[in-house]
Design an enzyme around this catalytic site. Structure first.
Site, PDB file in Angstrom:
ATOM      1  N   CYS A 180       0.827  -1.207   0.000  1.00  0.00           N
ATOM      2  CA  CYS A 180       0.000   0.000   0.000  1.00  0.00           C
ATOM      3  C   CYS A 180       0.867   1.265   0.000  1.00  0.00           C
ATOM      4  O   CYS A 180       1.494   1.576  -1.006  1.00  0.00           O
ATOM      5  CB  CYS A 180      -0.977  -0.024   1.178  1.00  0.00           C
ATOM      6  SG  CYS A 180      -2.334   1.163   0.990  1.00  0.00           S
TER       7      CYS A 180
ATOM      8  N   HIS B 248      -3.704  -5.225   1.384  1.00  0.00           N
ATOM      9  CA  HIS B 248      -3.480  -5.563   2.781  1.00  0.00           C
ATOM     10  C   HIS B 248      -3.978  -6.987   3.012  1.00  0.00           C
ATOM     11  O   HIS B 248      -4.880  -7.463   2.325  1.00  0.00           O
ATOM     12  CB  HIS B 248      -4.253  -4.615   3.702  1.00  0.00           C
ATOM     13  CG  HIS B 248      -3.704  -3.225   3.738  1.00  0.00           C
ATOM     14  ND1 HIS B 248      -2.502  -2.922   4.332  1.00  0.00           N
ATOM     15  CD2 HIS B 248      -4.202  -2.061   3.248  1.00  0.00           C
ATOM     16  CE1 HIS B 248      -2.283  -1.621   4.221  1.00  0.00           C
ATOM     17  NE2 HIS B 248      -3.285  -1.073   3.565  1.00  0.00           N
TER      18      HIS B 248
END
Length: 512
Positions: free
Chosen positions: A339, A444
């Site tokens: 991310c 994630h």
């Protein structure tokens, strides 16, 4: 039983006393007893968040508690989430949707008062829909500077007429004084809501503690309903980044027969539970690195997610870790960005609308062929897809299904082929990119995928010129369920459940 849930609230004398874990324990205990259980925390401040199936964002602690209760997480369990973006400001997330960034001064006033009806509605709906609701407070109910606009501690207890268990961490010292002091500082009607005291994280012979327990009950008139021992033989996912300070270990102390995986300890690191599955592997040691001196000789380096990507990227450059990461990659050593870490490994990160910080643009590490620009709208979605690349360790799990969740403000344009094919609502799209020994992704929860994690670890052992001794990795789902059950057993044997059920007004065969 009536359609109004039995209820219990876990408040603490301070932060990090174990409220979240004890709430999870009670969720699992009553779930095991056959009740329809639900967790609730009105307002949570955390950088560890999760995306629900409906695309809403909520605090990770309530997700863990929902899993312990055997129910699907939903944003009503945590209607207000504050995600710090700096020393004095946070992004405000209400009912799962980001509302923008605000200073603490601006939030703790009229704006916070305006959120109370949202908390009320979520609380009462959950009390109507469930048989048991386990509620967690935040920090301490005795923080007098914040009490005027409280929406998470005693105001919730009074609104829902919820009996409170007050928890103190006896391991850190001063537990008796913190209990007595807390009860002295709250208002009389709030004190009346405290129906029991729990001393948490106890080490030693409980017989030696008895005089202290007698003192507490005599001094406060409130029963001590439990002394919960300190445990470290199983792990429940943590939310507070304080726990990371215990993980920044010296790599020279690690056993030689383990892989050394280093995660960069960014100032605004988020979603560090991404790496818990790696910690569960018996042949892996995982540590957090804050400076070049702690670098060591890792088998893999991970740049994690961030709530302030531009500020954390500036930290990498100013600390020298940026150049160290570049040199590490040029040596063809394995590097993964998740991310915000994925964005930092790219060529540039732009924030023209100042959605995260005062910076408008900062040069990336130039490792991955991507450029990122932030927008006002946050992308929050649970993701399911397939491994389509055969680069690096992914060749071992090509074609395998993967799942995770995405939570980012930025959009990245890439020149490389994607690593994963993700099934969106209406279309397929690619995620991630690889360059040399580095790869990055927005996903994630990547390492929760057992097949992918096994492929990564086997590949890292092969890079050492060795064959992995283990034939398979432990299942994350099985580890989680076992940990919840062990936690429930530990707490069940450490508290007076009969008294707690009576406090909650539970009428069942379990209290007979």
């Amino acid at each position: 039983m009536s359609n109004k849930a039995a209820r219990l609230m876990v408040q603490g004398t301070s932060s990090n006393v174990g409220k979240s874990v004890l709430a999870a324990a009670f969720c699992r205990i009553f779930y095991q007893e056959g009740y329809k259980v639900c967790p609730f925390k009105a307002q949570n401040m955390a950088l560890n968040s999760f995306i629900t199936t409906s695309g809403g964002e909520m605090g990770r602690a309530q997700v863990v508690q929902a899993q312990a209760a055997g129910v699907e997480p939903e944003v009503r369990m945590n209607p207000i989430l504050l995600k710090p973006t700096g020393h004095t400001g946070s992004q405000i997330v209400i009912m799962g949707k980001a509302q923008g960034t605000m200073s603490a001064r601006d939030y703790h006033g009229e704006y916070q008062r305006q959120t109370w009806p949202i908390v009320q509605e979520a609380l009462h709906v959950l009390l109507e829909e469930n048989e048991v609701v386990i509620i967690e407070g935040a920090g301490s109910p005795a923080e007098v500077n914040l009490k005027q606009n409280d929406i998470v501690n005693m105001r919730v207890a009074l609104e829902g007429q919820v009996p409170v268990l007050l928890v103190a961490d006896i391991d850190r010292g001063g537990a008796l004084a913190s209990v007595v002091g807390t009860l002295e500082l709250v208002e009389p009607e709030e004190r009346a809501m405290v129906r029991g005291i729990i001393l948490n994280k106890f080490r030693g012979d409980i017989a030696l503690l008895q005089p202290a327990l007698d003192f507490l009950e005599e001094k406060t008139g409130i029963p001590v309903v439990g002394v919960v021992p300190y445990f470290d033989h199983f792990r429940i996912p943590e939310e507070d980044s304080v726990v990371l300070e215990e993980r920044g270990m010296d790599s020279t102390l690690f056993p030689q027969n383990c892989l050394d995986i280093a995660v960069i300890r960014l100032p605004y690191l988020s979603n560090f539970t991404d790496f818990d599955p790696l910690m569960d592997e018996p042949d892996v040691t995982l540590r957090y690195v804050k400076n070049i001196e702690e670098w060591g000789n890792p088998d893999l380096v991970i740049v994690p997610g961030s709530k302030n990507t531009l500020a954390d990227l500036r930290f990498l450059w100013e600390s020298g870790l940026g150049e160290k990461l570049q040199a590490y990659w040029k040596e063809e050593s394995p590097l993964i960005g998740i991310c915000g870490g994925y964005q930092m490994l790219g060529r540039v990160v732009r924030d023209p609308l100042h959605t995260e910080s005062d910076l408008e643009e900062i040069k990336g590490l130039g490792i991955l062929p991507i450029e990122t620009e932030f927008a006002l709208e946050k992308h929050t979605v649970q993701s399911r897809g397939t491994v389509i690349a055969d680069a690096l360790f992914l060749q071992k799990c090509k074609g395998e299904a993967i799942q995770g969740y995405e939570i980012h403000m930025g959009r990245s344009s890439s020149e490389g082929a994607p690593l994963f094919e993700i099934q969106g609502q209406d279309t397929l799209y690619g995620d991630g990119v690889q360059a040399g020994s580095a790869l990055g992704t927005y996903l994630h929860g990547l390492f929760d995928n057992d097949a992918l994690r096994t492929a990564l670890i086997e590949w890292l052992w092969e890079r050492r010129g060795e064959k992995r001794a283990l034939t398979r990795s432990p299942s994350q789902a099985a580890i989680r369920e076992q940990a919840f059950n062990e936690l429930a057993e530990l707490v069940r044997n450490s508290v007076d459940l009969k008294k707690i059920r009576k406090i909650m007004g539970l009428e069942s065969e379990w209290s007979m």
